[in-house]
Design an enzyme around this catalytic site. Sequence first.
Site, PDB file in Angstrom:
ATOM      1  N   ASN A 283      26.964 -24.039  95.049  1.00  0.00           N
ATOM      2  CA  ASN A 283      28.386 -24.411  95.100  1.00  0.00           C
ATOM      3  C   ASN A 283      29.289 -23.537  94.238  1.00  0.00           C
ATOM      4  OD1 ASN A 283      27.508 -25.273  92.653  1.00  0.00           O
ATOM      5  ND2 ASN A 283      28.348 -27.343  92.788  1.00  0.00           N
TER       6      ASN A 283
ATOM      7  N   ASP B 254      21.010 -25.207  91.417  1.00  0.00           N
ATOM      8  CA  ASP B 254      21.042 -26.643  91.703  1.00  0.00           C
ATOM      9  C   ASP B 254      20.047 -27.006  92.800  1.00  0.00           C
ATOM     10  OD1 ASP B 254      22.435 -25.895  94.140  1.00  0.00           O
ATOM     11  OD2 ASP B 254      24.202 -25.601  92.851  1.00  0.00           O
TER      12      ASP B 254
ATOM     13  N   ASP C 136       8.485 -31.933  85.647  1.00  0.00           N
ATOM     14  CA  ASP C 136       8.272 -31.756  84.221  1.00  0.00           C
ATOM     15  C   ASP C 136       8.400 -33.120  83.545  1.00  0.00           C
ATOM     16  OD1 ASP C 136       8.142 -30.246  81.699  1.00  0.00           O
ATOM     17  OD2 ASP C 136       8.902 -28.575  82.904  1.00  0.00           O
TER      18      ASP C 136
ATOM     19  N   ASP D  12       5.162 -31.515  79.027  1.00  0.00           N
ATOM     20  CA  ASP D  12       5.713 -30.689  77.963  1.00  0.00           C
ATOM     21  C   ASP D  12       5.080 -31.048  76.605  1.00  0.00           C
ATOM     22  OD1 ASP D  12       7.981 -28.759  77.469  1.00  0.00           O
ATOM     23  OD2 ASP D  12       8.602 -30.323  76.068  1.00  0.00           O
TER      24      ASP D  12
ATOM     25  N   GLU E 184       0.904 -28.949  78.722  1.00  0.00           N
ATOM     26  CA  GLU E 184       1.256 -27.766  77.927  1.00  0.00           C
ATOM     27  C   GLU E 184       0.708 -27.991  76.524  1.00  0.00           C
ATOM     28  OE1 GLU E 184       4.999 -25.084  76.368  1.00  0.00           O
ATOM     29  OE2 GLU E 184       5.007 -27.252  76.223  1.00  0.00           O
TER      30      GLU E 184
ATOM     31  N   HIS F  16       9.059 -19.884  81.852  1.00  0.00           N
ATOM     32  CA  HIS F  16      10.443 -19.864  81.359  1.00  0.00           C
ATOM     33  C   HIS F  16      10.530 -19.678  79.845  1.00  0.00           C
ATOM     34  CE1 HIS F  16       8.958 -23.812  80.575  1.00  0.00           C
ATOM     35  NE2 HIS F  16      10.014 -24.106  79.844  1.00  0.00           N
ATOM     36  N   ASP F  17       9.407 -19.703  79.140  1.00  0.00           N
ATOM     37  CA  ASP F  17       9.400 -19.520  77.683  1.00  0.00           C
ATOM     38  C   ASP F  17       8.890 -18.140  77.268  1.00  0.00           C
ATOM     39  OD1 ASP F  17      10.205 -22.154  77.225  1.00  0.00           O
ATOM     40  OD2 ASP F  17       8.139 -22.884  77.032  1.00  0.00           O
TER      41      ASP F  17
HETATM   42  O1  ISL Z   1       8.544 -20.723  73.585  1.00  0.00           O
HETATM   43  C1  ISL Z   1       8.177 -21.204  72.540  1.00  0.00           C
HETATM   44  C2  ISL Z   1       8.840 -20.909  71.290  1.00  0.00           C
HETATM   45  O2  ISL Z   1       8.709 -19.566  71.038  1.00  0.00           O
HETATM   46  C3  ISL Z   1       7.116 -22.156  72.488  1.00  0.00           C
HETATM   47  O3  ISL Z   1       6.670 -22.395  71.228  1.00  0.00           O
HETATM   48  C4  ISL Z   1       7.654 -23.433  73.102  1.00  0.00           C
HETATM   49  O4  ISL Z   1       8.661 -23.937  72.329  1.00  0.00           O
HETATM   50  C5  ISL Z   1       6.562 -24.431  73.204  1.00  0.00           C
HETATM   51  O5  ISL Z   1       5.642 -23.864  74.067  1.00  0.00           O
HETATM   52  C6  ISL Z   1       7.061 -25.735  73.801  1.00  0.00           C
HETATM   53  O6  ISL Z   1       7.733 -25.480  74.999  1.00  0.00           O
HETATM   54  C7  ISL Z   1       8.205 -26.557  75.751  1.00  0.00           C
HETATM   55  O7  ISL Z   1       8.919 -27.495  74.981  1.00  0.00           O
HETATM   56  C8  ISL Z   1      10.142 -27.054  74.411  1.00  0.00           C
HETATM   57  C9  ISL Z   1      11.033 -26.314  75.401  1.00  0.00           C
HETATM   58  O8  ISL Z   1      12.055 -25.658  74.704  1.00  0.00           O
HETATM   59  C10 ISL Z   1      10.261 -25.318  76.220  1.00  0.00           C
HETATM   60  O9  ISL Z   1      11.100 -24.728  77.182  1.00  0.00           O
HETATM   61  C11 ISL Z   1       9.129 -26.054  76.836  1.00  0.00           C
HETATM   62  O10 ISL Z   1       8.383 -25.268  77.747  1.00  0.00           O
HETATM   63  C12 ISL Z   1      10.838 -28.289  73.922  1.00  0.00           C
HETATM   64  O11 ISL Z   1      10.897 -29.239  74.956  1.00  0.00           O
HETATM   65 CA    CA Z   2      25.646 -25.108  91.217  1.00  0.00          CA
END
Ligand code: ISL
Ligand code: CA
Length: 560
Positions: A23, A29, A98, A199, A256, A328-329
């Site tokens: 959008n 989204d 998640d 998580d 995780e 994503h990390d």
């Molecule tokens: O990417 C990290 C920091 O450098 C990792 O230590 C990360 O924070 C850790 O793996 C936990 O990650 C997950 O929980 C976090 C969130 O920010 C991350 O995106 C998620 O994958 C808190 O919820």
């Molecule tokens: Ca959007």
Amino acid sequence: MERVWWKEAVVYQIYPRSFMDSNGDGIGDLRGIISRLDYLKELGVSVVWLSPVYESPNDDNGYDISNYREIMSEFGTMQDFNEMLDAMHERGIKLVMDLVANHTSDEHPWFIESRSSKENPYRDYYIWREGKDGHEPNNWLSFFSGSVWNYDERTKEYYLHLFTQKQPDLNWGNPRVRNEIYDMMTFWLDKGIDGFRMDVINAISKVEDLPDAPNPTNKRYAWGGQYFLNGPNVHNYLREMNDRVLSKYDMMTVGETGGVSTEDALLYVGEERRELSMVFQFEHVEMSGPAGKWSLEPWELADLKQIMSRWQNDLYGKGWNSLYLNNHDQPRAVSRFGSDQEYRVQSAKMLATFLHMQQGTPYIYQGEEIGMTNVKFDRIEDYRDVEIHNLWKDRVIAGGEDPDALLHIIQAKGRDNARTPMQWDAHPNAGFTTGVPWINVNPNYVTVNVEESLHDSNSVFHYYQKLIALRREHLIMVYGKYDLILDDHSEIYAYTRTLGDEVWLVVNNFYGEHPTFDLPKELVYSTFDLIIANYDVDPSETPAHFTLRPYESRVYRLHS
Ligand code: ISL
Ligand code: CA
């Protein structure tokens, strides 16, 4: 090992904020996701892991949840969600959500109640302590810089937050908290989702007395992981969760779990344990040496071999592995483990072969399948990640460190490398949005994009498509036993997979040179065929002896 669908699956991770904007508000989204499901079907993946889409003030992009049962308004509505789930299922794609249950947002109603008074019935939903001599209750360092404690004026106590101040940790010792989480999980499973990625699930049980962490270098705060990772009750909680929720559904779970050894992991995923399907281990993404994540120390191939092989061997026949090189990390796999310059395409394919040919469920992070690379923003203001900004405040603004040096490290290691918008085509903003994206696109979208990949039969995309299709046809890719060969070779990472009398040979050149491969003598064969390769291979060459080109990968089947 028992045959199960999630062992045979390939998972694709969507980071919704950066996947597709429908959008024009610059934020990905759910309707954007719906519009790209045919693309995922064409790729061939069987499961989507969707990073959090719940209501959230977005201090940590949805990993700070203020309502577990609503969709974040920026992402759409519950109706959009239901439609997305149906549209996935119609295409034979399962959905894993998640589950962020170690902490909530400080804007979650439970926390708003909890902080309002010491007598509030929700007080014990979180972890509150009195200060010690005018200081924090202990010296633990947060994942995101600074103390894990935040002082709350109203009740003159501190609450614990392993992540940002806006992510207070839930008190899993309170059975009411656990019941709330189990009910919430049931709510989503009853909607028909197919699993959870959990998580930081190994951080939910803290030791009772929260002691100071050892602090040999006398810093203000110190890493206290030993007091909250794999804590005293974590397995009791997961057993309870399994009895009450997980065992009632045909679903998959992936925990995780930073800081787990293979022995620890087997306690989570051992086939008889009734806990989780698999975990994400961190050893191979934490190879950077004593200075830890924020350093430019290179990783070593010998370490990668040693780590991956230990996980393959120690879990074999006992528990299931997950396989990933980025998410994503993490920085982009091709920039970190391959080469994002001249050999971007070859090395992206090599890394895919290296990973998908091991035992475990492979995870593809959005954009990996077209070889997306790290980004280099020149100004700290262009970064969006709270981890990066906290680090900057701590080390540059408060600590007086050299800003250029830290920026350089952030460019290599920061999480925003993975979070720039998905590169769909060569239109402005990579076809991700018609508006202004919430984070800048990587300028290389002009050449690195989905449209280009779909047109080019030699693209990274088509290579992934082939690897995924191979897994559907060949059980050896899933269940075959892994054996490392040429253990000490400094450029080649090679191994075999064996199932019954079938043997596959996997050879990967991790660098830009031309090493020669010699098949170990004990591996005898009479005929062979080539399963997949990332260069054209001369059919007269045999797997016994050949020279590899830069980042070349070959997989042969050997017939005895
Ligand atoms: O990417 C990290 C920091 O450098 C990792 O230590 C990360 O924070 C850790 O793996 C936990 O990650 C997950 O929980 C976090 C969130 O920010 C991350 O995106 C998620 O994958 C808190 O919820
Ligand atoms: Ca959007």
